[in-house]
Design an enzyme around this catalytic site. Structure first.
Site, mmCIF file in Angstrom:
data_model
loop_
_atom_site.group_PDB
_atom_site.id
_atom_site.type_symbol
_atom_site.label_atom_id
_atom_site.label_comp_id
_atom_site.label_asym_id
_atom_site.label_seq_id
_atom_site.Cartn_x
_atom_site.Cartn_y
_atom_site.Cartn_z
ATOM 1 N N CYS A 12 13.861 57.700 33.115
ATOM 2 C CA CYS A 12 14.333 57.148 34.388
ATOM 3 C C CYS A 12 15.546 57.885 34.926
ATOM 4 O O CYS A 12 15.874 57.805 36.091
ATOM 5 C CB CYS A 12 14.635 55.662 34.250
ATOM 6 S SG CYS A 12 15.999 55.321 33.139
ATOM 7 N N SER A 13 16.237 58.615 34.072
ATOM 8 C CA SER A 13 17.436 59.300 34.563
ATOM 9 C C SER A 13 17.102 60.612 35.253
ATOM 10 O O SER A 13 17.956 61.189 35.922
ATOM 11 C CB SER A 13 18.407 59.544 33.407
ATOM 12 O OG SER A 13 17.765 60.314 32.420
ATOM 13 N N CYS A 14 15.898 61.102 35.082
ATOM 14 C CA CYS A 14 15.541 62.390 35.673
ATOM 15 C C CYS A 14 15.087 62.206 37.111
ATOM 16 O O CYS A 14 13.898 62.126 37.407
ATOM 17 C CB CYS A 14 14.458 63.091 34.864
ATOM 18 S SG CYS A 14 15.001 63.478 33.202
ATOM 19 N N CYS A 68 8.815 61.046 36.937
ATOM 20 C CA CYS A 68 9.611 61.383 35.758
ATOM 21 C C CYS A 68 9.349 60.362 34.682
ATOM 22 O O CYS A 68 9.229 59.172 34.932
ATOM 23 C CB CYS A 68 11.097 61.400 36.046
ATOM 24 S SG CYS A 68 11.985 61.874 34.569
#
Lengths: 121, 189
Positions: B95-97, B92
């Site tokens: 970083c939140s995915c 990804c």
């Protein structure tokens, strides 16, 4: 104060038998950031508990789902109060990150670059 | 919220008030608080229950929600299956995915620029660095997560595990196997 004692001093921390629990990654980030600032002596744990309690009190009754929003508000407030950063810088940086997420082409790592620095190609 | 944390963190790091390495260590210590064990249970169920696997491949979000694991609104899970002919790798750029309801917090390397950019350009090279040599005849597919779609790799069930129940199988499934940078090891007799 040991870490378990510190955690015990926190009002209504979402936790289970093994310690704090998080619903999303950013919550653990905010949590870890707070612990580290305290360990680095940027503020004392009682200052932190006081700030968090006051934010939670102002926020009124809550089912706990917004706990870490309040946590982050308290962390921003204490960081500003301790002049670790300032409001203008914080607002500008939040906008910059939002901009970086919005404008980075999909497939490219999102990085924040200070103004005037261009992305390497 | 994630952006506000990121903004505060990056300012404090720049001023030298916070050590980013120590912060990552601390976040890592908490990552099992959501934990990749959820994902491992999903994988083990798919290995042992063909009907469940069919549901999982068709609509992963609903099939995963059967376990009570579900995420933020709009999150959409897709499961990609490793076979003798195809190896899947998930990356990804944000970083939140990362499918945190099933895998917990992303590890530090997953968030690194090096992994995020190189996994797309040179997946075989990246896998080799993780100690996973993928034979030339096996295709490598890279799945780039987005804010809307998050991927989970269904690893191949290792040989020699026929007698194991779902719980014992789940214990074999690592986080890395579900991101696609490792295989699930077989049992050594």
């Amino acid at each position: 104060m040991s870490q378990p004692e510190r955690l015990a001093a926190l009002p209504s921390l979402p936790r289970d038998a093994d310690g704090p629990v998080f619903a999303e990654p950013w919550q653990a980030q905010a949590f870890a950031l707070t612990l580290q600032l305290c360990e680095a002596g940027r503020f004392t744990w009682s200052e932190w508990v006081e700030t968090l309690s006051s934010v939670l009190r102002d926020a009124g009754p809550d089912d706990g789902s917004r706990y870490y929003e309040h946590w982050l508000t308290a962390l921003e407030r204490l960081s500003l109060g301790k002049s670790l950063t300032d409001r203008a810088a914080l607002d500008a940086r939040t906008r910059d990150w939002a901009e970086a997420y919005r404008t980075t082409p999909h497939g490219q790592p999102v990085e924040f670059l200070p103004k005037g620095v261009s992305r390497e190609t | 919220m994630a952006l506000r944390v990121k903004a505060l963190e990056s300012l404090l790091v720049e001023k030298g008030l916070v050590d980013p390495a120590a912060l990552d260590v601390m976040i890592d210590a908490y990552e099992n608080r959501i934990g990749p064990r959820n994902g491992a249970r999903v994988v083990a169920r798919a290995w042992t229950d063909p009907d469940y696997k069919a549901r999982l491949m068709k609509d992963a979000t609903s099939a995963i929600a059967e376990f009570g694991y579900s995420g933020a609104q709009g999150e959409h899970m897709v499961v990609v299956e490793n076979t003798p002919a195809v190896h899947n790798l998930v990356v990804c750029t944000l970083c939140s995915c990362y499918p945190w309801p099933v895998l917990g917090l992303p590890p530090v390397w997953y968030k690194s620029s090096a992994y995020r950019s190189r996994a797309v350009i040179d997946p075989r090279g990246v896998l080799a660095e993780f100690g996973l040599a993928v034979p030339d005849e096996v295709a490598v597919r890279v799945w780039d997560s987005t804010a809307e779609i998050r991927y989970l790799v269904l690893p191949e069930r290792p040989a020699g595990t026929d007698g194991l129940d779902a719980e014992a199988l789940a214990a074999l499934v690592s986080r890395d196997a579900m991101v696609g940078v490792a295989k699930v090891p077989g049992l050594t007799p």
